[in-house]
Design an enzyme around this catalytic site. Sequence first.
Site, PDB file in Angstrom:
ATOM      1  CG  ASP A  60      -2.072  -0.834   1.101  1.00  0.00           C
ATOM      2  OD1 ASP A  60      -2.149  -1.519   0.075  1.00  0.00           O
ATOM      3  OD2 ASP A  60      -2.912  -0.824   2.020  1.00  0.00           O
ATOM      4  CG  ASP A  61       4.161   3.327   2.772  1.00  0.00           C
ATOM      5  OD1 ASP A  61       3.286   4.177   3.001  1.00  0.00           O
ATOM      6  OD2 ASP A  61       5.354   3.448   3.076  1.00  0.00           O
ATOM      7  CB  SER A 112     -11.922   6.728  -4.346  1.00  0.00           C
ATOM      8  OG  SER A 112     -10.797   6.277  -3.680  1.00  0.00           O
ATOM      9  CE  LYS A 137      -9.561   4.614   3.221  1.00  0.00           C
ATOM     10  NZ  LYS A 137      -9.096   3.368   2.631  1.00  0.00           N
ATOM     11  CE  LYS A 193     -17.808   7.943   5.895  1.00  0.00           C
ATOM     12  NZ  LYS A 193     -18.535   6.698   6.050  1.00  0.00           N
ATOM     13  CB  CYS A 220      19.594 -28.820  20.236  1.00  0.00           C
ATOM     14  SG  CYS A 220      19.768 -27.201  21.031  1.00  0.00           S
ATOM     15  CB  CYS A 255      16.810 -28.263  23.220  1.00  0.00           C
ATOM     16  SG  CYS A 255      18.282 -29.109  23.805  1.00  0.00           S
ATOM     17  CB  CYS A 290      19.333 -26.337  25.946  1.00  0.00           C
ATOM     18  SG  CYS A 290      20.115 -25.879  24.382  1.00  0.00           S
TER      19      CYS A 290
HETATM   20  S1  IVH Z   1     -17.019   6.026   3.055  1.00  0.00           S
HETATM   21  C1  IVH Z   1     -18.393   8.334  -0.319  1.00  0.00           C
HETATM   22  N1  IVH Z   1     -16.265   4.851   5.271  1.00  0.00           N
HETATM   23  O1  IVH Z   1     -12.240   3.216   1.743  1.00  0.00           O
HETATM   24  C2  IVH Z   1     -17.566   7.811   0.774  1.00  0.00           C
HETATM   25  N2  IVH Z   1     -15.247   4.176   3.244  1.00  0.00           N
HETATM   26  O2  IVH Z   1     -10.481   4.763  -0.015  1.00  0.00           O
HETATM   27  C3  IVH Z   1     -16.846   6.586   0.412  1.00  0.00           C
HETATM   28  N3  IVH Z   1     -13.616   2.404   3.495  1.00  0.00           N
HETATM   29  O3  IVH Z   1     -14.103   2.834  -1.181  1.00  0.00           O
HETATM   30  C4  IVH Z   1     -16.726   5.574   1.397  1.00  0.00           C
HETATM   31  N4  IVH Z   1     -13.830   2.163   5.668  1.00  0.00           N
HETATM   32  O4  IVH Z   1     -13.943   0.835   0.459  1.00  0.00           O
HETATM   33  C5  IVH Z   1     -16.108   4.933   3.949  1.00  0.00           C
HETATM   34  N5  IVH Z   1     -15.720   3.891   7.294  1.00  0.00           N
HETATM   35  C6  IVH Z   1     -15.573   3.968   5.974  1.00  0.00           C
HETATM   36  C7  IVH Z   1     -14.657   3.141   5.282  1.00  0.00           C
HETATM   37  C8  IVH Z   1     -14.526   3.300   3.902  1.00  0.00           C
HETATM   38  C9  IVH Z   1     -13.209   1.730   4.578  1.00  0.00           C
HETATM   39  C10 IVH Z   1     -13.091   2.177   2.138  1.00  0.00           C
HETATM   40  C11 IVH Z   1     -14.147   2.077   1.073  1.00  0.00           C
HETATM   41  C12 IVH Z   1     -13.807   3.168   0.111  1.00  0.00           C
HETATM   42  C13 IVH Z   1     -12.350   3.348   0.349  1.00  0.00           C
HETATM   43  C14 IVH Z   1     -11.855   4.691  -0.107  1.00  0.00           C
END
Ligand code: IVH
Length: 702
Positions: A41-42, A88, A121, A302, A420, A436, A442
Amino acid sequence: MTGMTTPAARIVDAAAYAQAVETVVKAAAAYYADGTSPLDDDTYDRLVRGIEAWEAGHPDEVLPDSPTGKVAGGAVEGDVPHTVAMLSLDNVFSPEEFTAWTESLARRIGHDVTRFSVEPKLDGLAVAARYTRGRLRQLITRGDGTAGEDVSHAIGTIEGLPEQLAEPVTVEVRGEVLMTTAQFEHANEVRTAHGGQPFANPRGASAGSLRARERAYTVPMTFFGYGLLPVPGTETAPAERLLELAHSDLMAQAAAYGVNTTAATAVPGVTAATAEQVLARVSEIAELRAELPFGIDGIVIKADLAADQQAAGSGSRAPRWAIAYKLPAVEKITRLLEVEWNVGRTGIIAPRAVLEPVEIDGATITYATLHNPGDITRRDLRLGDHVMVHRAGDVIPRIEAPVAHLRTGDEQPIAFPEVCPRCGSDIDTSEQRWRCENGRNCHLVAALSYAAGRDQLDIEGLGHTRVVQLVEAGLAADLADLFTLTRDQLLGLERMGETSTDNLLAALGRAKEQPLSRVLCALGVRGTGRSMSRRIARYFATMDHIRAADAEAMQQVEGIGTEKAPSIVAELAELAPLIDKLAAAGVSMTEPGATPPSPTTGAAADAGDGPPVTADGVGLPLDGMTVVVTGAMTGALGELSRNEMNELIERAGGRSSSSVSKKTSLVVAGEGAGSKRAKAESLGIRLATPDEFAALIADFVG
Ligand code: IVH
C-alpha cells in the site's frame, strides 16, 4: 502520532511519469482482479502521490490512463451499474493536512462544520448490498465505481450482512467486506489444505474469496456497513427520509436493521464537534489499532449532517465532505533472506526470519517471527521469497505469507535443524513448538538471566555477564544453585571484589523473600507469564497447593482453559526437583495475603461468598475494580514499574488491564499520560494521580 506523511515518489521526467502510471495501473488491475498486488500500500500511495505532483506541474501531459482522475484506477469493469457512484476518498497524512482540509471544507460550504463523524477505515473491499423489502437480493463489488461485479454467490458466507433485515425496507447498504485475523488464518489453513497458495494478507484473501465462484470450500468473512442509501423509484424505500439523515443516524438505523457496523467494535464510530476532537479520536483509534481483530488503514472523517454533505458535493473521484486520514502502513513487502533457529530459556527452538531490511512505520525491520516449523511448512515459505511483513504497534513483526506471484523459481527450501543448534542434543518434535531434549538446561544463561530480572526475582548485580561467569565456572547448574553460593565462591570469580560479593549475597537473600508469584514466574513455566503467574499464586496461595493441583483444579484459575491446564501441570511435574531444591535453599513458597482454596468447594476462599478480605478481615480497597495504569509512576509510590503497579493492584483486590474501555473502573494517570487518559475522560471514567492512588491503597504499599 509521528511522521505520518507519506512522501511522494520523485518523478523527474515524462518517461519516469509514464513508467509510474503503468506500474500503478497494472498493480490496481491485479488487485481488483484477484486481490494480489506486486506493490504494498505504501509504495502504491507514494507512486500515486508522485504522479499527482508531476501532473500538477505538467497539466498538458496527463496520460489518459492515469489513475488520478478515476474512481478506481485500472479496475476491471463489472456489469452491474451502481445507482449512485461508489466513490473513493482523498487522503490526508498529518494533523496539519487534516486541519487544512476542514478549513477548505468550511470555505466551500460557508461555515465551519460543527459535527463530524469519525470511524475506522476498514481495510477490505467495498461492496453494495441491495435489499428488497428487507431481503438481500444482490451483492456488487465497487468495480470501477460506476459499475461493479455481481458477487451474490458470496451471500451466506459473510457475517454481519444479514439475508433478512429486521424491517421490510428496500435499501442499499454499503460497506466493507474483510477477514478478521482469525478468519484469515482459517482461510489460509483451508486453502493450503486444498493445495492452494496461502493469501499474502487478509485483504487479498477477502478479495480472492469474494470473487471465487467454483471453489470446493467457502471461508467466512465479515461485513461492516458504512453507508445506507435509498433505492430510487421503490415504494417500500424509506427513500426521502434517508437522504435527510445525518451519517451517524444512518449508521444507527443500519445497526437497527441488523447490519454489522463499527458500533460493535472497540473503535465505534463517534461524532466530534471540532477538528481538535477529531484529532484526539484519530490518536485513540491509532493507539488501539494493533489490538483490533481486523485491519484498518486509517480513519474516515465525514461531515455528519446531510445538509453539509449536500452543500459540499462530490468530485468525480471522491466526495468533498469526507476524507481518509491514513495511518502509516503496517505491511510491506520485502525478501526473506535466511531463517535462524534460536533456543530460548525454556529450550524452545524458535525459527526467526532474517529479512532484507525494510522500514515500517518509522522502524527498520530486519527480523520477523515465524512461530514454529509447522507454520513454515503450512505457509510454504522459501528462502528468497518476497514476503508480506506485518508490524503493528510494539508487536513483534510477523510474516503474513509469501507473495506467490512474485516467485522467480530460484527460491530455495528452508532447512529444518536435525539436532539442537545450541547443544547438539536431539529435538523433541512431538509438539508444534520444537524443544531441545535438554530443556531448560540447554540455554541455562538465558533461563537464569530471566529469573534474576526485575519483574521476577529482581536480583540486583546478577546481570547477563555475571550469569555467564557463574555458569562457566560451574557454580550454577540450575536456578537453586544461586541460593547456595558462598562468599568464597563468589570472591574467587574475576572482577568480583568484596563489596560486589556482599551486595550480591544480600540481593540473593532478599530474592528468597519474594512472593510465590515471582518465584513461579522465575521458573519460566511455559505458557505462563507475569500476570498468569500472579493469578495462579493468588489462587493457590502456596507452592504445595499449586503442585497438588490436577488439570481440573488448575482450570479454576481465571484464564486457564482446557488446553493450557494439562501443560502447566506437566511442566510443574517436570520442574519438581528444581522446586524442591529451591525450597530447601530457603526460597519462599507462599503468596502473602492469599488464602488457599478450601478443600470442600475447590474454590479459593477469596472467590467465595463474601467480598475478598485481608487477613485481618478488612475489605480490599480495589475489590471488583478494573484498573489501568498509564504515564510515569512517581511521587508517594516511588518509581514503580508497570509490573509492580499491576502486582499492587491485584494484591489490593483489583484487576489490572492495559487498555481503557467502558469496563474500566479507574485510570491511574501519571506524568506523560496520553491517549489512555483522554479516552478515560471521554468515557467519564474515574481518574487518579499516582499520589491519590497511593492513598487509596495505602495499606498495601511497601
Ligand atoms: S465512506 C463516499 N467509510 O475506503 C464515501 N469508506 O479509499 C466513500 N472504506 O471505497 C466511502 N472504511 O472501500 C467509507 N468507514 C468507511 C470506510 C470506507 C473503509 C473504504 C471504502 C472506500 C475506500 C476509499
